[in-house]
Write an enzyme that holds these catalytic residues in place. Structure first.
Site, PDB file in Angstrom:
ATOM      1  N   ASP A   1      70.453  32.728  61.652  1.00  0.00           N
ATOM      2  CA  ASP A   1      71.359  32.689  60.504  1.00  0.00           C
ATOM      3  C   ASP A   1      71.634  34.110  60.018  1.00  0.00           C
ATOM      4  OD1 ASP A   1      72.078  30.221  58.269  1.00  0.00           O
ATOM      5  OD2 ASP A   1      72.276  32.302  57.617  1.00  0.00           O
ATOM      6  N   ILE A   2      72.879  34.362  59.674  1.00  0.00           N
ATOM      7  CA  ILE A   2      73.293  35.702  59.239  1.00  0.00           C
ATOM      8  C   ILE A   2      72.738  36.039  57.851  1.00  0.00           C
ATOM      9  CG2 ILE A   2      75.470  35.122  58.049  1.00  0.00           C
ATOM     10  CD1 ILE A   2      76.782  37.332  59.784  1.00  0.00           C
TER      11      ILE A   2
ATOM     12  N   ASN B   1      72.446  20.197  55.772  1.00  0.00           N
ATOM     13  CA  ASN B   1      73.278  20.077  54.583  1.00  0.00           C
ATOM     14  C   ASN B   1      74.492  19.238  54.972  1.00  0.00           C
ATOM     15  OD1 ASN B   1      71.589  21.713  53.021  1.00  0.00           O
ATOM     16  ND2 ASN B   1      72.581  23.566  53.774  1.00  0.00           N
TER      17      ASN B   1
ATOM     18  N   GLN C   1      77.206  21.888  52.266  1.00  0.00           N
ATOM     19  CA  GLN C   1      77.598  22.240  53.634  1.00  0.00           C
ATOM     20  C   GLN C   1      78.822  23.141  53.561  1.00  0.00           C
ATOM     21  OE1 GLN C   1      78.455  18.902  56.203  1.00  0.00           O
ATOM     22  NE2 GLN C   1      78.864  20.199  57.982  1.00  0.00           N
TER      23      GLN C   1
ATOM     24  N   HIS D   1      75.044  21.425  62.021  1.00  0.00           N
ATOM     25  CA  HIS D   1      74.033  22.417  62.381  1.00  0.00           C
ATOM     26  C   HIS D   1      72.728  22.069  61.708  1.00  0.00           C
ATOM     27  CE1 HIS D   1      76.502  23.787  58.996  1.00  0.00           C
ATOM     28  NE2 HIS D   1      75.398  24.307  58.477  1.00  0.00           N
TER      29      HIS D   1
ATOM     30  N   HIS E   1      69.352  23.509  60.336  1.00  0.00           N
ATOM     31  CA  HIS E   1      68.659  24.735  59.961  1.00  0.00           C
ATOM     32  C   HIS E   1      67.185  24.559  60.338  1.00  0.00           C
ATOM     33  CE1 HIS E   1      71.716  26.348  56.937  1.00  0.00           C
ATOM     34  NE2 HIS E   1      72.108  25.082  57.027  1.00  0.00           N
TER      35      HIS E   1
END
Ligand code: AMP
Length: 113
Positions: free
Chosen positions: A29-30, A86, A93, A99, A101
């Site tokens: 994750d960024i 989410n 979301q 996706h 996490h």
């Protein structure tokens, strides 16, 4: 609609890939919320978790198995980790490409906000 994750999957924009096979792509994750924060997307797109109501149970099972495989690959099995999906507006979301996490590397708080 093309999302940023479609573009990462198409290698149009870079990502820090943690794991890839024929079924899933996992990337860091960024904006990490834990020492390890990896997103796992299926190569066959669903928009959100709620789509599982009508999805092929075998495909869902393969995806969930892959999420567990990625967590193991990240060496999180011994100390544990959290999986978060989410879903929709109230779930916060922000990307309409399903996706998971994977969060780990520290003791996580409960309940989430
Ligand atoms: P969600 O709020 O569940 O939709 O999560 C979307 C996640 O994608 C957030 O945690 C973002 O930090 C992450 N994200 C957005 N853009 C990128 C990107 N280019 N590379 C990696 N992670 C991203």
């Amino acid at each position: 609609m093309t999302t940023i994750f479609d573009r990462i999957l198409a290698k149009e924009i870079p990502a820090n890939v943690a794991y890839e096979d024929d079924k899933v792509l996992a990337f860091h994750d960024i904006s990490p919320q834990a020492p390890i924060h990896v997103l796992v997307i299926p190569k066959t797109k669903w928009l959100r978790f709620a789509d599982f109501v009508q999805a092929d149970p075998i495909a869902i099972g393969e995806y969930m198995s892959s999420v567990a495989k990625v967590a193991k690959h990240l060496n999180l099995d011994e100390n544990g980790y959290r999986i978060v999906f989410n879903n929709g507006r109230d779930g916060q979301q922000t990307v309409d490409y399903i996706h998971a996490h994977i969060l780990g590397g520290r003791r996580l708080n409960w309940p989430p906000g």
